[in-house]
Scaffold this active site. Sequence first.
Site, PDB file in Angstrom:
ATOM      1  CD  GLU A 194      -9.399  -7.953  -1.780  1.00 25.69           C
ATOM      2  OE1 GLU A 194      -8.669  -8.359  -2.610  1.00 25.69           O
ATOM      3  OE2 GLU A 194     -10.527  -7.998  -2.131  1.00 25.69           O
ATOM      4  CB  CYS A 220      -0.939  -8.468  -3.010  1.00 23.83           C
ATOM      5  SG  CYS A 220      -2.139  -7.804  -4.323  1.00 23.83           S
TER       6      CYS A 220
HETATM    7  P1  NAD Z   1      -0.032  -3.569   6.660  1.00 22.37           P
HETATM    8  O1  NAD Z   1      -0.860  -4.729   7.069  1.00 22.37           O
HETATM    9  O2  NAD Z   1       1.149  -3.380   7.512  1.00 22.37           O
HETATM   10  O3  NAD Z   1      -0.642  -2.125   6.465  1.00 22.37           O
HETATM   11  C1  NAD Z   1      -1.794  -2.094   5.953  1.00 22.37           C
HETATM   12  C2  NAD Z   1      -2.813  -0.587   6.426  1.00 22.37           C
HETATM   13  O4  NAD Z   1      -3.040  -0.893   7.824  1.00 22.37           O
HETATM   14  C3  NAD Z   1      -2.000   0.757   6.205  1.00 22.37           C
HETATM   15  O5  NAD Z   1      -2.844   1.609   5.846  1.00 22.37           O
HETATM   16  C4  NAD Z   1      -1.330   0.698   7.735  1.00 22.37           C
HETATM   17  O6  NAD Z   1      -1.328   2.084   7.856  1.00 22.37           O
HETATM   18  C5  NAD Z   1      -2.462   0.070   8.676  1.00 22.37           C
HETATM   19  N1  NAD Z   1      -2.014  -0.771   9.715  1.00 22.37           N
HETATM   20  C6  NAD Z   1      -0.714  -1.006   9.964  1.00 22.37           C
HETATM   21  N2  NAD Z   1      -0.582  -1.354  11.327  1.00 22.37           N
HETATM   22  C7  NAD Z   1      -1.924  -1.491  11.910  1.00 22.37           C
HETATM   23  C8  NAD Z   1      -2.582  -1.991  12.972  1.00 22.37           C
HETATM   24  N3  NAD Z   1      -1.609  -2.465  14.013  1.00 22.37           N
HETATM   25  N4  NAD Z   1      -3.541  -1.385  13.288  1.00 22.37           N
HETATM   26  C9  NAD Z   1      -4.490  -1.089  12.442  1.00 22.37           C
HETATM   27  N5  NAD Z   1      -3.916  -0.423  11.096  1.00 22.37           N
HETATM   28  C10 NAD Z   1      -2.753  -0.632  10.899  1.00 22.37           C
HETATM   29  O7  NAD Z   1       0.261  -4.045   5.104  1.00 22.37           O
HETATM   30  P2  NAD Z   1       1.333  -3.159   4.013  1.00 22.37           P
HETATM   31  O8  NAD Z   1       2.843  -3.546   4.537  1.00 22.37           O
HETATM   32  O9  NAD Z   1       1.175  -1.888   3.890  1.00 22.37           O
HETATM   33  O10 NAD Z   1       1.256  -4.096   2.631  1.00 22.37           O
HETATM   34  C11 NAD Z   1       1.571  -5.402   2.362  1.00 22.37           C
HETATM   35  C12 NAD Z   1       0.722  -6.476   2.723  1.00 22.37           C
HETATM   36  O11 NAD Z   1      -0.552  -6.256   1.932  1.00 22.37           O
HETATM   37  C13 NAD Z   1       1.231  -7.717   1.918  1.00 22.37           C
HETATM   38  O12 NAD Z   1       0.970  -8.822   2.786  1.00 22.37           O
HETATM   39  C14 NAD Z   1       0.417  -7.847   0.676  1.00 22.37           C
HETATM   40  O13 NAD Z   1       0.139  -9.133  -0.010  1.00 22.37           O
HETATM   41  C15 NAD Z   1      -0.966  -7.235   0.948  1.00 22.37           C
HETATM   42  N6  NAD Z   1      -1.484  -6.736  -0.220  1.00 22.37           N
HETATM   43  C16 NAD Z   1      -2.733  -7.198  -0.331  1.00 22.37           C
HETATM   44  C17 NAD Z   1      -3.244  -6.610  -1.678  1.00 22.37           C
HETATM   45  C18 NAD Z   1      -4.799  -7.496  -2.017  1.00 22.37           C
HETATM   46  O14 NAD Z   1      -5.091  -6.965  -2.990  1.00 22.37           O
HETATM   47  N7  NAD Z   1      -5.042  -8.664  -1.561  1.00 22.37           N
HETATM   48  C19 NAD Z   1      -2.819  -5.758  -2.209  1.00 22.37           C
HETATM   49  C20 NAD Z   1      -1.709  -5.281  -1.668  1.00 22.37           C
HETATM   50  C21 NAD Z   1      -1.050  -5.586  -0.731  1.00 22.37           C
END
Ligand code: NAD
Length: 465
Positions: free
Chosen positions: A218, A252
Amino acid sequence: MEQGETRKEKQIRELVCAQRRYFLSGATLSYEARLDALRRIRWALCKYEPQLLHALYQDLGKSPSESYMSEIAMTKAELNYCMRHLAGWMRREHVRNEVSNFSGKSFTMAEPYGVVLVMAPWNYPVLLCLEPVINAIAAGNCVILKPSAYAPHVAAVIENMIAACFAPERVAVVCGGREENTALLEQRFDYIFFTGSVAVGKIVLEKAARYLTPVTLELGGKSPCIVDKTADVPRAARRIVFGKLLNAGQTCVAPDYLIVHPDIKYELFRAMEQELKKMLGEEPLACGEYPHMVNKKHYLRVMNLMKGQLAVTGGYGNPETLQIAPTILDEVSLDAPIMKEEIFGPVLPVLTFTTREELLAILRHFEKPLACYLFTRDRAMEQWVLRHVPFGGGCINDTIVHLATSGMGFGGVGASGMGSYHGRAGFETFSHRKSIVKKYNWIDLPMRYHPYADWKDAVIRRVMR
Ligand code: NAD
């Protein structure tokens, strides 16, 4: 400990093993066990609601009203919907039997994958942690939930809440950052459900490939909002402002940018400015209910994206509170830095279109978005956009609210994600659907067996055409 393993890695490995043992015991499979688990979450949601609301204020500055509407209420709605429909979803689904399978019946049934990893982002830290967990539990899985470290207060409450309802071998929360994320992705899961950025989504998919673990992603992207000249401008303004203000644009499915017909552009600007004043008062940053950017890095990123642009309204922030005023940017070019990445803040760049070809050219400049919004009263335009513009989901004459309908799936397409959840789509995502033929023994047609013969061939050719 295995060679070179840290204490944390060992704990995580043992947790996955304990969940797998528990899953293989069959304890999660029955309808009663699933319903009981969902009831526990319902109980915990009520008990921990004040703590969750407080934590959401601490992490994101969300007001209790906004937090209830966009996180708690949505989670409760999903939970109730799943509890109401679970029995029906678990039933076998009969399909028409092919004549080649005479005499018997064909059906499908959903079986849980096993041990599931749910990784959540920080922007809706309650909803996006608990909704997939609810779907995964409804489907009969054990779950390890990894909340984001960027919403630490909410993560801590969720950790307590889940620990109050479940033994760790059923549902567990792993908090932390890089070390925990890496250690989790080294494990073999039966399903990974990831919500977050495109960049981390790619890492997750790569890690999952090692064990051929199925994955739902997602993700985000730049979701357009189109306003054509037939739109009801005051309503459009109100609903666009709602979509962009929610969580200060850190959503998002927020309308990322506006594509508007020039004939109504200035009328729309005036209407949006009026709505902003109505909703947040003369000085938005002084309104106690307006959320802030999640952290300094994110604040500076969004402030930088506005540099050199023409602000119709807003265009400033407060580095102390990390709030950014709702901003409309006019005459933005497709090459501007703000059009190169998902904004994830309360800033709305505006582009214009006059013909459908121009509109399509702008939309095709970007990857397939998670959401698309169209404001129009022209049915032909509505049909045309729905037919020609690919996107995850969206609204006609509104923003954001499509994700509140549990009866339809929510997810992206292409770069905005793969797979979907919510309601039945969520149950199916966390289930493998087994296809079964049950044969009866009163007759056994001989045509498929050796030795082959002309008469058998003739029957097969007649029946299997
Ligand atoms: P992110 O990708 O930085 O983090 C998401 C999750 O991944 C967190 O739990 C984080 O701890 C983990 N993570 C971070 N870096 C990692 C790595 N190198 N290896 C493994 N895990 C890792 O995203 P964010 O900043 O928390 O959220 C923002 C993004 O999420 C935006 O792009 C937004 O559009 C998207 N988003 C999508 C939806 C959806 O339903 N499609 C909903 C909310 C947010």
